[in-house]
Scaffold this motif. Sequence first.
Motif, PDB file in Angstrom:
ATOM      1  N   GLY A 113       0.812  -1.209   0.000  1.00  0.00           N
ATOM      2  CA  GLY A 113       0.000   0.000   0.000  1.00  0.00           C
ATOM      3  C   GLY A 113       0.850   1.265   0.000  1.00  0.00           C
ATOM      4  O   GLY A 113       0.333   2.365  -0.153  1.00  0.00           O
ATOM      5  N   ASN A 114       2.155   1.134   0.188  1.00  0.00           N
ATOM      6  CA  ASN A 114       3.091   2.260   0.098  1.00  0.00           C
ATOM      7  C   ASN A 114       3.836   2.126  -1.221  1.00  0.00           C
ATOM      8  O   ASN A 114       4.674   1.242  -1.375  1.00  0.00           O
ATOM      9  N   TYR A 115       3.516   3.023  -2.150  1.00  0.00           N
ATOM     10  CA  TYR A 115       4.017   2.861  -3.506  1.00  0.00           C
ATOM     11  C   TYR A 115       5.062   3.908  -3.866  1.00  0.00           C
ATOM     12  O   TYR A 115       4.911   5.084  -3.546  1.00  0.00           O
ATOM     13  N   HIS A 116       6.098   3.455  -4.550  1.00  0.00           N
ATOM     14  CA  HIS A 116       7.123   4.355  -5.070  1.00  0.00           C
ATOM     15  C   HIS A 116       6.587   5.037  -6.320  1.00  0.00           C
ATOM     16  O   HIS A 116       5.982   4.392  -7.177  1.00  0.00           O
ATOM     17  N   ASP A 117       6.817   6.337  -6.416  1.00  0.00           N
ATOM     18  CA  ASP A 117       6.464   7.068  -7.628  1.00  0.00           C
ATOM     19  C   ASP A 117       7.305   6.535  -8.782  1.00  0.00           C
ATOM     20  O   ASP A 117       8.445   6.101  -8.584  1.00  0.00           O
ATOM     21  N   GLY A 118       6.748   6.565  -9.965  1.00  0.00           N
ATOM     22  CA  GLY A 118       7.512   6.134 -11.128  1.00  0.00           C
ATOM     23  C   GLY A 118       6.627   5.649 -12.250  1.00  0.00           C
ATOM     24  O   GLY A 118       5.401   5.744 -12.190  1.00  0.00           O
ATOM     25  N   THR A 119       7.287   5.136 -13.266  1.00  0.00           N
ATOM     26  CA  THR A 119       6.603   4.580 -14.433  1.00  0.00           C
ATOM     27  C   THR A 119       6.781   3.069 -14.406  1.00  0.00           C
ATOM     28  O   THR A 119       7.882   2.575 -14.172  1.00  0.00           O
ATOM     29  N   TYR A 120       5.707   2.370 -14.646  1.00  0.00           N
ATOM     30  CA  TYR A 120       5.708   0.910 -14.617  1.00  0.00           C
ATOM     31  C   TYR A 120       5.244   0.410 -15.980  1.00  0.00           C
ATOM     32  O   TYR A 120       4.218   0.856 -16.494  1.00  0.00           O
ATOM     33  N   ALA A 121       6.015  -0.499 -16.553  1.00  0.00           N
ATOM     34  CA  ALA A 121       5.731  -1.057 -17.879  1.00  0.00           C
ATOM     35  C   ALA A 121       5.415  -2.535 -17.717  1.00  0.00           C
ATOM     36  O   ALA A 121       6.255  -3.321 -17.291  1.00  0.00           O
ATOM     37  N   LEU A 122       4.179  -2.905 -18.057  1.00  0.00           N
ATOM     38  CA  LEU A 122       3.687  -4.262 -17.838  1.00  0.00           C
ATOM     39  C   LEU A 122       2.987  -4.772 -19.082  1.00  0.00           C
ATOM     40  O   LEU A 122       2.547  -3.984 -19.917  1.00  0.00           O
ATOM     41  N   THR A 123       2.858  -6.075 -19.168  1.00  0.00           N
ATOM     42  CA  THR A 123       2.092  -6.691 -20.251  1.00  0.00           C
ATOM     43  C   THR A 123       1.110  -7.671 -19.646  1.00  0.00           C
ATOM     44  O   THR A 123       1.495  -8.542 -18.864  1.00  0.00           O
ATOM     45  N   GLY A 124      -0.159  -7.505 -19.994  1.00  0.00           N
ATOM     46  CA  GLY A 124      -1.208  -8.451 -19.598  1.00  0.00           C
ATOM     47  C   GLY A 124      -1.486  -9.373 -20.768  1.00  0.00           C
ATOM     48  O   GLY A 124      -1.674  -8.908 -21.896  1.00  0.00           O
ATOM     49  N   LYS A 125      -1.504 -10.681 -20.508  1.00  0.00           N
ATOM     50  CA  LYS A 125      -1.767 -11.668 -21.567  1.00  0.00           C
ATOM     51  C   LYS A 125      -3.047 -12.411 -21.258  1.00  0.00           C
ATOM     52  O   LYS A 125      -3.343 -12.698 -20.098  1.00  0.00           O
ATOM     53  N   TYR A 126      -3.764 -12.792 -22.309  1.00  0.00           N
ATOM     54  CA  TYR A 126      -5.024 -13.500 -22.121  1.00  0.00           C
ATOM     55  C   TYR A 126      -5.464 -14.159 -23.420  1.00  0.00           C
ATOM     56  O   TYR A 126      -4.776 -14.072 -24.419  1.00  0.00           O
ATOM     57  N   GLY A 127      -6.623 -14.788 -23.377  1.00  0.00           N
ATOM     58  CA  GLY A 127      -7.160 -15.466 -24.547  1.00  0.00           C
ATOM     59  C   GLY A 127      -7.025 -16.971 -24.392  1.00  0.00           C
ATOM     60  O   GLY A 127      -6.441 -17.465 -23.430  1.00  0.00           O
ATOM     61  N   HIS A 128      -7.584 -17.698 -25.342  1.00  0.00           N
ATOM     62  CA  HIS A 128      -7.547 -19.168 -25.281  1.00  0.00           C
ATOM     63  C   HIS A 128      -6.136 -19.704 -25.174  1.00  0.00           C
ATOM     64  O   HIS A 128      -5.867 -20.638 -24.445  1.00  0.00           O
TER      65      HIS A 128
END
Length: 183
Positions: free
Chosen positions: A82-97
């Motif tokens: 719940g204590n978050y560092h400021d910054g930019t986060y680059a993520l990839t969400g994957k889904y589908g069959h």
Amino acid sequence: MATSKSRGLVTASATLATLVAVGSLLGGCGSQQAKPMDDEFAGSSAESSSAPGSAEGSGEAGEGKPTAVSRDGLPTAPADTGNYHDGTYALTGKYGHDGSDSIDVDLDLSGGQVTRVQVQGHSDSPISRGHMERFAQAVPGVVQGRPLRDLKVQKVAGASWTSDAFNKALDLARLEASADRSS
């Protein structure tokens, strides 16, 4: 004249027999109930923000099991603090069959608030790409300015699977933003 009436009767009888046969064949095809589509393009019909049976951190994406991975290789905390560092986060969400659909999520945090989010979808399916594009246009208005803590989206712009993958990316962003960076 009797022959002509006889031929007309035979033709009318044959036509009636054909209509009865076609009617009986098609009789079982229709249904009085509407059922939502549940295929690779429709996503799930549920309005929930996470797919049933989805496993946190599972390595493989599959039907109903979206996953997220880091694109910037940041360390993760064992739990969301719940204590978050400021910054930019680059993520990839994957889904589908088969896990072949994905969204790149770039998220900026400041003071625990989402200050910017950008989503780019990747799919071979034109239908999935359409869902992703509508999601990418709508999601900033849903999450920007809101606290990251406990942030989840419901089906945004009709894209349920994309929304589920986005929520997985948010889960991972919380873990990355919670990580100890003192070392």
